[in-house]
Scaffold this motif. Structure first.
Motif, mmCIF file in Angstrom:
data_model
loop_
_atom_site.group_PDB
_atom_site.id
_atom_site.type_symbol
_atom_site.label_atom_id
_atom_site.label_comp_id
_atom_site.label_asym_id
_atom_site.label_seq_id
_atom_site.Cartn_x
_atom_site.Cartn_y
_atom_site.Cartn_z
ATOM 1 N N LEU A 352 -10.724 -11.267 4.717
ATOM 2 C CA LEU A 352 -9.566 -10.983 3.865
ATOM 3 C C LEU A 352 -8.656 -9.968 4.541
ATOM 4 C CD1 LEU A 352 -8.287 -11.100 0.847
ATOM 5 C CD2 LEU A 352 -9.484 -8.922 0.579
ATOM 6 N N ASP A 353 -9.224 -8.855 4.962
ATOM 7 C CA ASP A 353 -8.451 -7.767 5.552
ATOM 8 C C ASP A 353 -7.773 -8.203 6.845
ATOM 9 O OD1 ASP A 353 -7.797 -4.795 5.684
ATOM 10 O OD2 ASP A 353 -8.831 -5.092 7.587
ATOM 11 N N ASP A 354 -8.515 -8.868 7.730
ATOM 12 C CA ASP A 354 -7.955 -9.245 9.023
ATOM 13 C C ASP A 354 -6.850 -10.295 8.893
ATOM 14 O OD1 ASP A 354 -9.604 -7.500 10.282
ATOM 15 O OD2 ASP A 354 -11.018 -8.983 11.029
ATOM 16 N N THR A 355 -6.983 -11.196 7.939
ATOM 17 C CA THR A 355 -5.968 -12.236 7.770
ATOM 18 C C THR A 355 -4.648 -11.628 7.321
ATOM 19 O OG1 THR A 355 -7.655 -13.894 7.255
ATOM 20 C CG2 THR A 355 -5.399 -14.383 6.584
ATOM 21 N N PHE A 356 -4.694 -10.749 6.342
ATOM 22 C CA PHE A 356 -3.475 -10.079 5.885
ATOM 23 C C PHE A 356 -2.935 -9.119 6.941
ATOM 24 C CE2 PHE A 356 -4.874 -11.144 1.473
ATOM 25 C CZ PHE A 356 -3.673 -11.662 1.002
ATOM 26 N N LYS A 427 -4.125 -8.292 -3.741
ATOM 27 C CA LYS A 427 -2.738 -7.941 -4.072
ATOM 28 C C LYS A 427 -2.272 -6.740 -3.247
ATOM 29 C CE LYS A 427 0.328 -6.532 -7.848
ATOM 30 N NZ LYS A 427 0.947 -5.467 -7.021
ATOM 31 N N ALA A 428 -3.141 -5.729 -3.111
ATOM 32 C CA ALA A 428 -2.773 -4.553 -2.322
ATOM 33 C C ALA A 428 -2.567 -4.926 -0.853
ATOM 34 C CB ALA A 428 -3.850 -3.476 -2.462
ATOM 35 N N ASN A 429 -3.420 -5.806 -0.338
ATOM 36 C CA ASN A 429 -3.257 -6.277 1.035
ATOM 37 C C ASN A 429 -1.906 -6.971 1.213
ATOM 38 O OD1 ASN A 429 -5.619 -6.399 3.274
ATOM 39 N ND2 ASN A 429 -6.510 -6.107 1.243
ATOM 40 N N PHE A 430 -1.523 -7.782 0.237
ATOM 41 C CA PHE A 430 -0.238 -8.486 0.311
ATOM 42 C C PHE A 430 0.925 -7.498 0.211
ATOM 43 C CE2 PHE A 430 3.132 -10.966 -2.052
ATOM 44 C CZ PHE A 430 3.622 -11.587 -0.926
ATOM 45 N N ASP A 431 0.811 -6.532 -0.691
ATOM 46 C CA ASP A 431 1.875 -5.537 -0.843
ATOM 47 C C ASP A 431 2.086 -4.764 0.457
ATOM 48 O OD1 ASP A 431 2.269 -6.272 -3.459
ATOM 49 O OD2 ASP A 431 1.035 -4.663 -4.302
ATOM 50 N N LEU A 432 1.009 -4.401 1.116
ATOM 51 C CA LEU A 432 1.128 -3.678 2.376
ATOM 52 C C LEU A 432 1.656 -4.592 3.486
ATOM 53 C CD1 LEU A 432 0.657 -0.815 3.389
ATOM 54 C CD2 LEU A 432 -1.596 -1.519 4.182
ATOM 55 N N ALA A 433 1.219 -5.849 3.464
ATOM 56 C CA ALA A 433 1.693 -6.804 4.465
ATOM 57 C C ALA A 433 3.203 -7.001 4.377
ATOM 58 C CB ALA A 433 0.967 -8.139 4.298
ATOM 59 N N LYS A 434 3.750 -6.986 3.162
ATOM 60 C CA LYS A 434 5.196 -7.154 2.996
ATOM 61 C C LYS A 434 5.958 -6.038 3.708
ATOM 62 C CE LYS A 434 5.007 -7.611 -1.551
ATOM 63 N NZ LYS A 434 5.440 -7.799 -2.964
ATOM 64 N N TRP A 435 5.423 -4.835 3.682
ATOM 65 C CA TRP A 435 6.033 -3.727 4.426
ATOM 66 C C TRP A 435 5.830 -3.897 5.927
ATOM 67 C CZ3 TRP A 435 3.675 0.697 0.966
ATOM 68 C CH2 TRP A 435 4.458 0.835 -0.191
ATOM 69 N N ALA A 436 4.557 -4.184 6.296
ATOM 70 C CA ALA A 436 4.209 -4.199 7.710
ATOM 71 C C ALA A 436 4.939 -5.286 8.483
ATOM 72 C CB ALA A 436 2.699 -4.374 7.859
ATOM 73 N N TYR A 447 3.308 4.976 0.309
ATOM 74 C CA TYR A 447 2.307 4.324 1.149
ATOM 75 C C TYR A 447 0.902 4.520 0.593
ATOM 76 C CZ TYR A 447 -0.892 3.416 4.979
ATOM 77 O OH TYR A 447 -1.936 2.950 5.724
ATOM 78 N N MET A 448 0.578 5.735 0.182
ATOM 79 C CA MET A 448 -0.772 6.019 -0.298
ATOM 80 C C MET A 448 -1.068 5.293 -1.604
ATOM 81 S SD MET A 448 -2.382 7.734 1.956
ATOM 82 C CE MET A 448 -3.806 8.376 1.072
ATOM 83 N N GLU A 449 -0.054 5.113 -2.442
ATOM 84 C CA GLU A 449 -0.272 4.387 -3.699
ATOM 85 C C GLU A 449 -0.764 2.969 -3.442
ATOM 86 O OE1 GLU A 449 3.402 4.649 -5.782
ATOM 87 O OE2 GLU A 449 3.060 6.701 -6.512
ATOM 88 N N VAL A 450 -0.240 2.344 -2.401
ATOM 89 C CA VAL A 450 -0.670 0.997 -2.033
ATOM 90 C C VAL A 450 -1.861 1.057 -1.074
ATOM 91 C CG1 VAL A 450 0.012 -1.155 -0.893
ATOM 92 C CG2 VAL A 450 1.633 0.051 -2.381
ATOM 93 N N GLY A 451 -1.780 1.956 -0.100
ATOM 94 C CA GLY A 451 -2.782 2.011 0.955
ATOM 95 C C GLY A 451 -4.169 2.399 0.482
ATOM 96 N N GLU A 452 -4.250 3.250 -0.532
ATOM 97 C CA GLU A 452 -5.564 3.635 -1.054
ATOM 98 C C GLU A 452 -6.279 2.442 -1.667
ATOM 99 O OE1 GLU A 452 -5.507 7.051 -3.648
ATOM 100 O OE2 GLU A 452 -4.004 8.051 -2.395
ATOM 101 N N GLU A 453 -5.518 1.530 -2.239
ATOM 102 C CA GLU A 453 -6.113 0.329 -2.812
ATOM 103 C C GLU A 453 -6.391 -0.698 -1.715
ATOM 104 O OE1 GLU A 453 -7.910 -1.161 -5.977
ATOM 105 O OE2 GLU A 453 -6.482 0.473 -6.332
ATOM 106 N N GLU A 454 -5.492 -0.777 -0.732
ATOM 107 C CA GLU A 454 -5.627 -1.778 0.334
ATOM 108 C C GLU A 454 -6.834 -1.516 1.224
ATOM 109 O OE1 GLU A 454 -5.048 -3.521 4.337
ATOM 110 O OE2 GLU A 454 -5.131 -1.393 3.768
ATOM 111 N N ILE A 455 -7.252 -0.274 1.329
ATOM 112 C CA ILE A 455 -8.408 0.037 2.176
ATOM 113 C C ILE A 455 -9.702 -0.512 1.575
ATOM 114 C CG2 ILE A 455 -9.036 2.287 1.180
ATOM 115 C CD1 ILE A 455 -8.898 1.352 4.921
#
Length: 601
Positions: A352-356, A427-436, A447-455
């Motif tokens: 999941l993580d690597d794909t996003f 969802k958090a992975n997708f939200d971060l991917a949209k930025w990245a 960043y931390m609001e999304v990144g803490e969940e994405e980790i």
């Protein structure tokens, strides 16, 4: 004694349906069973089309080499009779060690028993004597003032403090005021006691936000221990222990790694106990053989998933590493089922993580996120490249395997709760991917609001709880869902340590949406200052973890210990570098010592 049968004559489940079971009842893992069970999901067919090829053929991504560990255990042979002999020897020694721990009574005896508990923890034997340890520490904590009255030995006070707090007893750090001078500084004479200074240093890492004296102790001991180790003014083996502790304290080290270093040190101690030493070696040897058998099973299961043949080389091929990072949570030999389940779950998390994070385009990431939210392919999935369909099907397949295990024990609520966390993590992975994907660098707070969940620290905890059996009740998932302070601290620690140690790798592949970049942009500081400030935030998170472990009453100690052990996994993974993406450094040393270099009896 019959141990794990590797690919025996009957093809059954990967895991036993019991949670806690003797080693003799561990079931074999069937590769064939993965494909014989009907799927509950509608599979997305992989159809090669020019559109799919066009979408991926010219894509730029950082290729990752296969892990050298993956195929290493396929043909490993473990002598079952050797494991049987080791178990019999331990069965003889266990009651003798128990008697040694519990036979004497009185204040002075309780003090000595607590010091012995530290030995048991350091030698990797504590799990054999849980009830006796709990009884001893409860007795000691109830009489702590009497026990500590007049005690002026730095090593003794520090170890008693370390053990009591490690087991959840909130002993006041005021016990260290006896080692201070009238001017508030620690006594100069303490620097001549290298062993005592090391124990005070280790005790300081159990500090909370209220333990100012332990902040002072950490600064005091760190500087002097560096000098002691550099000048060679203490025995060589103690110097090695000091240098290791300065890199990573015992409190934040993975419990399974501690005896690898401590046993050789203890063996050279003039007053070591031969019985304890022998038990520690037998126990470690047995665990090493147990883990090898499980690795043979889990690596063959992983290869049958077909990641290497169905995915571009963007993903981290890390099944053995995944298993290794499960060990701090589930050490004991009878927890084979839990180790297998969590390793499977980590595999789903990793892909999941690597794909996003490393490969998917924005439309692909959106389709994958929507499909996981629905827990079924969304309307665009048929149009997506074959690799993405494979990713989705693989995640569904792993969860199907887990579902069969949990259904047998009536714990499907844990699967449902874990799925909810998985959707939240996607969802958090997708939200971060949209930025990245557009190289956006938001504010540090955003960043931390999304990144803490994405980790996916919360998602990892859900997987741990799912694998724990009935120890983790519905209340544990409600506690996790509420995002208490302990969980928030784990998210912060995981996010920041990941970003700090992975910064160079992120930059090398053009991935700028990182905590360091966001902090530098918002506060206008250079790289080194940003890293320093983020490490301060991590240190504060560690204090919160310690404090919440001592004060949380909403869930049981087993759940809290598992959460803390996850914190130790984070500490080891990201201690020197990004040890999961690049495990060729310190992590390789740990894995070699644990899985290849078996201890000599």
């Amino acid at each position: 004694m019959e141990t794990i049968s590797v690919l025996g004559p009957k093809h059954g489940s990967l895991l036993s349906t019991n949670n806690l079971f003797p080693v003799s009842k561990i079931s074999c893992f069937s590769l064939k069973s993965l494909s014989t069970k009907p799927s509950k999901f509608v599979r997305v067919k992989a159809i090669n089309t020019p559109t799919c090829d066009d979408q991926t053929s010219n894509r730029k991504f950082k290729k990752l080499l296969p892990s050298p560990w993956t195929d290493r255990f396929h043909s490993v042979v473990v002598d079952v009779s050797e494991m049987d002999a080791l178990r019999k020897e331990m069965d003889v020694l266990s009651p003798k060690v128990k008697n040694k721990l519990m036979s004497s009574k009185g204040i002075d005896s309780t003090k000595k028993r607590i010091l012995m508990i530290y030995l048991l923890v350091s030698l990797g034997l504590a799990h054999h004597f849980k009830d006796e340890i709990d009884e001893t520490l409860q007795e000691g904590f109830e009489k702590i003032e009497e026990m500590m009255d007049g005690e002026d030995d730095l090593y003794t006070v520090s170890i008693i403090f370390w053990v009591l707090r490690r087991y959840g007893h909130n002993l006041s750090s005021d016990v260290f005021r006896r080692f201070k001078m009238n001017n508030g500084s620690f006594k100069d004479s303490l620097t001549g006691d290298a062993k005592g200074m090391l124990s005070l240093y280790e005790a300081a890492y159990l500090r909370t936000r209220k333990d100012d004296i332990l902040d002072e102790a950490l600064m005091f001991t760190s500087s002097h221990l560096m000098s002691i180790a550099a000048c060679g003014t203490c025995p060589p083996l103690l110097s090695v222990r000091i240098q290791s502790a300065l890199i990573l304290s015992q409190h934040w080290n993975m419990e399974i790694l501690v005896p690898l270093e401590y046993i050789p040190f203890y063996e050279q101690e003039k007053d070591h106990d031969e019985m304890l030493l022998k038990f520690a070696k037998l126990n470690l040897k047995f665990l090493q053989l147990q883990y090898l058998q499980e690795l043979k099973i889990i690596t063959r299961w992983y290869n049958e998933l077909g990641f290497a043949s169905n995915l571009p080389p963007y993903f981290r091929d890390r099944i053995v590493e995944n298993y290794f990072f499960v060990l701090p949570i589930f050490i004991e030999p009878q927890l084979s089922r839990a180790r297998m389940m969590l390793t499977q779950f980590f595999t789903a998390l990793e892909i999941l993580d690597d794909t996003f994070d490393r490969y998917a385009s924005l439309p692909e990431a959106e389709s994958l996120a929507n499909s996981l939210k629905r827990w079924a392919p969304d309307h665009d999935m048929d149009k997506q490249p074959d690799y993405l369909k494979f990713v989705l099907n693989s995640i569904f397949k792993i969860f199907e395997d887990l579902e069969r295990e949990l259904k047998a024990e009536g714990r499907l609520y844990s699967l449902d709760a874990t799925k909810d966390e998985f959707k939240r993590g996607a969802k958090a992975n997708f939200d971060l991917a949209k930025w990245a994907l557009v190289a956006h660098v938001p504010s540090f707070k955003e960043y931390m609001e999304v990144g803490e969940e994405e980790i996916v620290a919360c998602l990892t905890l859900a997987g741990i709880f799912m694998s724990m059996g009935k120890i983790a009740s519905k209340e544990a998932y409600e506690w996790l869902k509420s995002r208490p302070k302990l969980v928030q601290a784990l998210c912060i620690k995981g996010r920041l340590r990941n970003d700090i140690t992975g910064y160079e790798d992120d930059m090398s592949r053009g991935y700028v949406t990182n905590a360091i970049s966001c902090y530098m942009k918002q506060y206008g500081v250079p790289l080194e200052e940003a890293i320093g400030e983020l490490n301060k935030i991590v240190a504060a998170a560690d204090k919160t973890l310690n404090e919440e472990f001592l004060t949380t009453v909403d869930v049981g100690r087993g759940v809290l210990k598992a959460a803390m052990d996850f914190g130790r996994m984070i500490a080891v993974t990201y201690n020197v570098d990004e040890g999961f993406t690049h495990p060729e450094g310190k992590i390789k040393e740990y894995m070699t010592s644990m899985l290849l270099d078996q201890i000599r009896l």
